[in-house]
Motif scaffolding. Sequence first.
Motif, PDB file in Angstrom:
ATOM      1  N   PRO A 141     -27.328   5.203 -37.949  1.00  0.00           N
ATOM      2  CA  PRO A 141     -27.272   3.835 -37.879  1.00  0.00           C
ATOM      3  C   PRO A 141     -28.504   3.248 -38.824  1.00  0.00           C
ATOM      4  O   PRO A 141     -29.508   3.757 -38.443  1.00  0.00           O
ATOM      5  CB  PRO A 141     -27.191   3.173 -36.521  1.00  0.00           C
ATOM      6  N   GLY A 142     -28.192   2.339 -39.877  1.00  0.00           N
ATOM      7  CA  GLY A 142     -29.196   1.918 -40.737  1.00  0.00           C
ATOM      8  C   GLY A 142     -29.440   2.747 -42.053  1.00  0.00           C
ATOM      9  O   GLY A 142     -30.155   2.124 -42.812  1.00  0.00           O
ATOM     10  N   TYR A 143     -29.035   3.777 -41.982  1.00  0.00           N
ATOM     11  CA  TYR A 143     -28.895   4.800 -43.108  1.00  0.00           C
ATOM     12  C   TYR A 143     -27.719   5.004 -43.668  1.00  0.00           C
ATOM     13  O   TYR A 143     -27.686   6.014 -44.461  1.00  0.00           O
ATOM     14  CB  TYR A 143     -29.926   6.205 -42.359  1.00  0.00           C
ATOM     15  N   SER A 144     -26.731   4.192 -43.533  1.00  0.00           N
ATOM     16  CA  SER A 144     -25.582   4.288 -44.285  1.00  0.00           C
ATOM     17  C   SER A 144     -25.320   3.046 -45.171  1.00  0.00           C
ATOM     18  O   SER A 144     -25.656   1.762 -44.733  1.00  0.00           O
ATOM     19  CB  SER A 144     -24.300   4.303 -43.237  1.00  0.00           C
ATOM     20  N   ALA A 145     -24.992   3.275 -46.373  1.00  0.00           N
ATOM     21  CA  ALA A 145     -24.795   2.109 -47.282  1.00  0.00           C
ATOM     22  C   ALA A 145     -23.739   0.882 -46.666  1.00  0.00           C
ATOM     23  O   ALA A 145     -23.668  -0.072 -46.981  1.00  0.00           O
ATOM     24  CB  ALA A 145     -24.182   2.503 -48.616  1.00  0.00           C
ATOM     25  N   HIS A 146     -22.842   1.491 -45.903  1.00  0.00           N
ATOM     26  CA  HIS A 146     -22.000   0.811 -45.005  1.00  0.00           C
ATOM     27  C   HIS A 146     -22.587  -0.455 -44.327  1.00  0.00           C
ATOM     28  O   HIS A 146     -22.074  -1.428 -44.199  1.00  0.00           O
ATOM     29  CB  HIS A 146     -21.011   1.389 -44.209  1.00  0.00           C
ATOM     30  N   ASN A 147     -23.820  -0.001 -43.750  1.00  0.00           N
ATOM     31  CA  ASN A 147     -24.303  -1.056 -42.795  1.00  0.00           C
ATOM     32  C   ASN A 147     -25.132  -2.289 -43.767  1.00  0.00           C
ATOM     33  O   ASN A 147     -25.435  -3.386 -43.148  1.00  0.00           O
ATOM     34  CB  ASN A 147     -25.400  -0.357 -42.031  1.00  0.00           C
ATOM     35  N   TYR A 148     -25.054  -2.108 -44.966  1.00  0.00           N
ATOM     36  CA  TYR A 148     -25.762  -3.153 -45.800  1.00  0.00           C
ATOM     37  C   TYR A 148     -24.596  -3.662 -46.513  1.00  0.00           C
ATOM     38  O   TYR A 148     -24.741  -4.551 -47.625  1.00  0.00           O
ATOM     39  CB  TYR A 148     -26.824  -2.629 -46.692  1.00  0.00           C
ATOM     40  N   GLY A 149     -23.127  -3.270 -46.530  1.00  0.00           N
ATOM     41  CA  GLY A 149     -22.284  -3.976 -47.197  1.00  0.00           C
ATOM     42  C   GLY A 149     -21.998  -3.375 -48.811  1.00  0.00           C
ATOM     43  O   GLY A 149     -21.633  -4.007 -49.527  1.00  0.00           O
ATOM     44  N   LEU A 150     -22.534  -2.189 -48.800  1.00  0.00           N
ATOM     45  CA  LEU A 150     -22.877  -1.559 -50.117  1.00  0.00           C
ATOM     46  C   LEU A 150     -22.138  -0.246 -50.243  1.00  0.00           C
ATOM     47  O   LEU A 150     -22.153   0.505 -51.237  1.00  0.00           O
ATOM     48  CB  LEU A 150     -24.381  -1.521 -50.518  1.00  0.00           C
ATOM     49  N   GLY A 151     -21.240   0.043 -49.334  1.00  0.00           N
ATOM     50  CA  GLY A 151     -20.393   1.362 -49.251  1.00  0.00           C
ATOM     51  C   GLY A 151     -18.920   1.172 -48.855  1.00  0.00           C
ATOM     52  O   GLY A 151     -18.679   0.024 -48.186  1.00  0.00           O
ATOM     53  N   LEU A 152     -18.207   1.946 -49.724  1.00  0.00           N
ATOM     54  CA  LEU A 152     -16.862   2.200 -49.493  1.00  0.00           C
ATOM     55  C   LEU A 152     -16.410   3.662 -49.032  1.00  0.00           C
ATOM     56  O   LEU A 152     -16.870   4.447 -49.470  1.00  0.00           O
ATOM     57  CB  LEU A 152     -15.995   1.659 -50.655  1.00  0.00           C
ATOM     58  N   ASP A 153     -15.217   3.752 -48.593  1.00  0.00           N
ATOM     59  CA  ASP A 153     -14.520   4.992 -48.281  1.00  0.00           C
ATOM     60  C   ASP A 153     -13.102   4.842 -48.691  1.00  0.00           C
ATOM     61  O   ASP A 153     -12.760   3.884 -48.288  1.00  0.00           O
ATOM     62  CB  ASP A 153     -14.707   5.387 -46.933  1.00  0.00           C
ATOM     63  N   PHE A 154     -12.591   5.757 -49.312  1.00  0.00           N
ATOM     64  CA  PHE A 154     -11.152   5.644 -49.683  1.00  0.00           C
ATOM     65  C   PHE A 154     -10.684   6.921 -49.702  1.00  0.00           C
ATOM     66  O   PHE A 154     -11.113   8.047 -49.328  1.00  0.00           O
ATOM     67  CB  PHE A 154     -11.281   5.138 -51.401  1.00  0.00           C
ATOM     68  N   CYS A 155      -9.089   6.957 -49.810  1.00  0.00           N
ATOM     69  CA  CYS A 155      -8.342   7.939 -49.600  1.00  0.00           C
ATOM     70  C   CYS A 155      -7.255   7.589 -50.662  1.00  0.00           C
ATOM     71  O   CYS A 155      -7.184   6.586 -51.350  1.00  0.00           O
ATOM     72  CB  CYS A 155      -7.961   8.415 -48.144  1.00  0.00           C
ATOM     73  N   LEU A 156      -6.192   8.508 -50.759  1.00  0.00           N
ATOM     74  CA  LEU A 156      -4.989   8.240 -51.620  1.00  0.00           C
ATOM     75  C   LEU A 156      -3.862   8.208 -50.484  1.00  0.00           C
ATOM     76  O   LEU A 156      -3.847   8.698 -49.430  1.00  0.00           O
ATOM     77  CB  LEU A 156      -4.996   9.397 -52.271  1.00  0.00           C
ATOM     78  N   LEU A 157      -3.027   7.564 -50.897  1.00  0.00           N
ATOM     79  CA  LEU A 157      -1.519   7.336 -50.103  1.00  0.00           C
ATOM     80  C   LEU A 157      -0.466   8.227 -50.686  1.00  0.00           C
ATOM     81  O   LEU A 157      -0.253   8.174 -51.757  1.00  0.00           O
ATOM     82  CB  LEU A 157      -1.146   5.912 -50.119  1.00  0.00           C
ATOM     83  N   SER A 158       0.291   8.740 -49.796  1.00  0.00           N
ATOM     84  CA  SER A 158       1.637   9.431 -50.126  1.00  0.00           C
ATOM     85  C   SER A 158       2.543   8.671 -49.244  1.00  0.00           C
ATOM     86  O   SER A 158       2.690   8.963 -47.969  1.00  0.00           O
ATOM     87  CB  SER A 158       1.471  10.827 -49.863  1.00  0.00           C
TER      88      SER A 158
END
Length: 166
Positions: A69-86
């Motif tokens: 916690p605190g060392y993820s870009a997600h915690n600052y609103g600066l990170g995204l995770d993605f995947c593809l859909l089938s």
Amino acid sequence: MIEFVDVSLGRIRTLNPKVIESATKAFQKSISQFIPVFIVWGSRTVEQQEVLYRSGRTMLGPIITARRPGYSAHNYGLGLDFCLLSGKKLLSWNECFDNPVLHEKWYRVIRNFEAEGWESGWRWPSFEPGHLQNLMGHTIGELNISYTKHEDRNNRDKDIREQSED
């Protein structure tokens, strides 16, 4: 298709206001290229990060993240995770790797985001192919130091939004 686009755009809107436009542009470019990209996660609280970090360590399940916690870009609103859909199935990188068409689509999403100033975990030695971040010229350590001064860690993502709007 419209349903997953709306969900993804909603997750993009959870980001720091300074990176929403670039993320939206990269996402929409991917969609216009007929790439079924799905944003799995945008911002997340320190508490959510804590739960993910405990998985596979002090909680049952696989290790989900190496970021405390605190060392993820997600915690600052600066990170995204993605995947593809089938269809309605989410496809991870491991499920796309052996398929040349899906492999290329995955990489095109990364190139679209990189063209908008985002960094991809695809290129890291730790290899996080579904992670994208835009730290706006900072390091995670700098962001963490700036916001650990706040007594209420629950407002960390709120605090960075307010300060970055200045």
